[in-house]
Scaffold this motif. Structure first.
Motif, PDB file in Angstrom:
ATOM      1  N   LEU A  52     -30.020  -2.004  27.737  1.00  0.00           N
ATOM      2  CA  LEU A  52     -28.604  -2.312  27.562  1.00  0.00           C
ATOM      3  C   LEU A  52     -28.425  -3.605  26.782  1.00  0.00           C
ATOM      4  N   VAL A  53     -29.195  -4.616  27.129  1.00  0.00           N
ATOM      5  CA  VAL A  53     -29.113  -5.899  26.429  1.00  0.00           C
ATOM      6  C   VAL A  53     -29.479  -5.719  24.961  1.00  0.00           C
ATOM      7  N   GLU A  54     -30.486  -4.887  24.700  1.00  0.00           N
ATOM      8  CA  GLU A  54     -30.974  -4.682  23.339  1.00  0.00           C
ATOM      9  C   GLU A  54     -29.951  -3.988  22.433  1.00  0.00           C
ATOM     10  N   VAL A  55     -29.180  -3.049  22.976  1.00  0.00           N
ATOM     11  CA  VAL A  55     -28.286  -2.258  22.117  1.00  0.00           C
ATOM     12  C   VAL A  55     -26.826  -2.688  22.145  1.00  0.00           C
ATOM     13  N   ARG A  56     -26.453  -3.570  23.038  1.00  0.00           N
ATOM     14  CA  ARG A  56     -25.018  -3.832  23.191  1.00  0.00           C
ATOM     15  C   ARG A  56     -24.377  -4.500  21.983  1.00  0.00           C
ATOM     16  N   ASP A  57     -25.155  -5.162  21.132  1.00  0.00           N
ATOM     17  CA  ASP A  57     -24.575  -5.766  19.933  1.00  0.00           C
ATOM     18  C   ASP A  57     -24.740  -4.883  18.698  1.00  0.00           C
ATOM     19  N   ARG A  58     -25.440  -3.762  18.825  1.00  0.00           N
ATOM     20  CA  ARG A  58     -25.661  -2.874  17.677  1.00  0.00           C
ATOM     21  C   ARG A  58     -24.735  -1.669  17.655  1.00  0.00           C
ATOM     22  N   TYR A  59     -24.107  -1.372  18.795  1.00  0.00           N
ATOM     23  CA  TYR A  59     -23.237  -0.199  18.883  1.00  0.00           C
ATOM     24  C   TYR A  59     -21.878  -0.623  19.407  1.00  0.00           C
ATOM     25  N   PRO A  60     -20.846   0.178  19.130  1.00  0.00           N
ATOM     26  CA  PRO A  60     -19.521  -0.150  19.656  1.00  0.00           C
ATOM     27  C   PRO A  60     -19.558  -0.224  21.190  1.00  0.00           C
ATOM     28  N   PRO A  61     -18.865  -1.179  21.768  1.00  0.00           N
ATOM     29  CA  PRO A  61     -18.902  -1.364  23.219  1.00  0.00           C
ATOM     30  C   PRO A  61     -18.586  -0.104  24.026  1.00  0.00           C
ATOM     31  N   GLN A  62     -17.588   0.668  23.598  1.00  0.00           N
ATOM     32  CA  GLN A  62     -17.223   1.858  24.370  1.00  0.00           C
ATOM     33  C   GLN A  62     -18.340   2.891  24.341  1.00  0.00           C
ATOM     34  N   GLU A  63     -19.037   3.007  23.214  1.00  0.00           N
ATOM     35  CA  GLU A  63     -20.158   3.952  23.112  1.00  0.00           C
ATOM     36  C   GLU A  63     -21.294   3.551  24.058  1.00  0.00           C
ATOM     37  N   LYS A  65     -20.976   1.703  26.759  1.00  0.00           N
ATOM     38  CA  LYS A  65     -20.483   1.879  28.119  1.00  0.00           C
ATOM     39  C   LYS A  65     -20.527   3.343  28.528  1.00  0.00           C
ATOM     40  N   ASN A  66     -20.097   4.244  27.660  1.00  0.00           N
ATOM     41  CA  ASN A  66     -20.100   5.669  27.975  1.00  0.00           C
ATOM     42  C   ASN A  66     -21.513   6.193  28.193  1.00  0.00           C
ATOM     43  N   CYS A  67     -22.441   5.679  27.432  1.00  0.00           N
ATOM     44  CA  CYS A  67     -23.822   6.149  27.501  1.00  0.00           C
ATOM     45  C   CYS A  67     -24.596   5.526  28.657  1.00  0.00           C
ATOM     46  N   CYS A  68     -24.396   4.269  28.942  1.00  0.00           N
ATOM     47  CA  CYS A  68     -25.277   3.522  29.848  1.00  0.00           C
ATOM     48  C   CYS A  68     -24.641   3.090  31.155  1.00  0.00           C
ATOM     49  N   ASN A  69     -23.389   3.275  31.341  1.00  0.00           N
ATOM     50  CA  ASN A  69     -22.728   2.764  32.532  1.00  0.00           C
ATOM     51  C   ASN A  69     -23.167   3.540  33.774  1.00  0.00           C
ATOM     52  N   THR A  70     -23.589   2.835  34.802  1.00  0.00           N
ATOM     53  CA  THR A  70     -23.920   3.419  36.095  1.00  0.00           C
ATOM     54  C   THR A  70     -23.254   2.575  37.162  1.00  0.00           C
ATOM     55  N   SER A  71     -23.429   2.949  38.402  1.00  0.00           N
ATOM     56  CA  SER A  71     -22.857   2.142  39.470  1.00  0.00           C
ATOM     57  C   SER A  71     -23.646   0.857  39.679  1.00  0.00           C
ATOM     58  N   VAL A  72     -24.821   0.753  39.064  1.00  0.00           N
ATOM     59  CA  VAL A  72     -25.640  -0.456  39.209  1.00  0.00           C
ATOM     60  C   VAL A  72     -25.434  -1.394  38.036  1.00  0.00           C
ATOM     61  N   GLY A  74     -23.158  -2.405  34.646  1.00  0.00           N
ATOM     62  CA  GLY A  74     -21.883  -2.218  33.983  1.00  0.00           C
ATOM     63  C   GLY A  74     -21.808  -3.122  32.767  1.00  0.00           C
ATOM     64  N   LEU A  75     -21.058  -2.708  31.775  1.00  0.00           N
ATOM     65  CA  LEU A  75     -20.930  -3.513  30.568  1.00  0.00           C
ATOM     66  C   LEU A  75     -19.481  -3.929  30.418  1.00  0.00           C
ATOM     67  N   ARG A  76     -19.256  -5.224  30.421  1.00  0.00           N
ATOM     68  CA  ARG A  76     -17.915  -5.722  30.130  1.00  0.00           C
ATOM     69  C   ARG A  76     -17.806  -5.851  28.624  1.00  0.00           C
ATOM     70  N   TYR A  77     -16.636  -5.673  28.113  1.00  0.00           N
ATOM     71  CA  TYR A  77     -16.423  -5.649  26.665  1.00  0.00           C
ATOM     72  C   TYR A  77     -17.038  -6.868  25.997  1.00  0.00           C
ATOM     73  N   ARG A  78     -18.253  -6.686  25.481  1.00  0.00           N
ATOM     74  CA  ARG A  78     -18.999  -7.696  24.730  1.00  0.00           C
ATOM     75  C   ARG A  78     -19.164  -9.045  25.434  1.00  0.00           C
ATOM     76  N   THR A  79     -19.130  -9.053  26.758  1.00  0.00           N
ATOM     77  CA  THR A  79     -19.290 -10.346  27.405  1.00  0.00           C
ATOM     78  C   THR A  79     -20.554 -10.423  28.249  1.00  0.00           C
ATOM     79  N   SER A  80     -20.752  -9.486  29.165  1.00  0.00           N
ATOM     80  CA  SER A  80     -21.906  -9.637  30.044  1.00  0.00           C
ATOM     81  C   SER A  80     -22.270  -8.327  30.722  1.00  0.00           C
ATOM     82  N   ILE A  81     -23.445  -8.351  31.306  1.00  0.00           N
ATOM     83  CA  ILE A  81     -23.899  -7.254  32.165  1.00  0.00           C
ATOM     84  C   ILE A  81     -23.889  -7.805  33.570  1.00  0.00           C
ATOM     85  N   GLU A  82     -23.395  -7.042  34.510  1.00  0.00           N
ATOM     86  CA  GLU A  82     -23.326  -7.561  35.864  1.00  0.00           C
ATOM     87  C   GLU A  82     -23.782  -6.511  36.853  1.00  0.00           C
TER      88      GLU A  82
END
Length: 86
Positions: A52-63, A65-72, A74-82
């Motif tokens: 997630l860290v590797e790809v979050r700046d190479r792809y649109p945030p919504q893409e 999030k749609n691909c990688c978001n789980t209950s563990v 989460g991706l906030r719009y270009r800010t952080s993983i929590e």
């Protein structure tokens, strides 16, 4: 994280372990030890975070999030993983 010698298995945790065991097992007759199941789950969590860290700046945030978001993870719009666990 504190180190403990025992792990309390709540109903929900047991359900998650049972489901993870099915994923890790080589077949219906395989019963891997809990340590193997936990190692696989922790490895997957760490690798997912790194991916997630590797790809979050190479792809649109919504893409991402749609691909990688789980209950563990989460991706906030270009800010952080929590972590949502605690």
């Amino acid at each position: 994280m504190t180190k403990r010698t025992s792990l309390k298995l709540t109903d929900n945790r047991q359900l998650l372990l049972d489901r993870a065991t099915e994923i890790v097992a080589n077949g219906p007759d395989d019963d891997p030890p809990m340590s193997v199941v936990l190692d696989a789950a922790l490895t997957h969590l760490v690798e997912s975070h790194e991916n997630l860290v590797e790809v979050r700046d190479r792809y649109p945030p919504q893409e991402v999030k749609n691909c990688c978001n789980t209950s563990v993870l989460g991706l906030r719009y270009r800010t952080s993983i929590e972590s949502r666990w605690r």
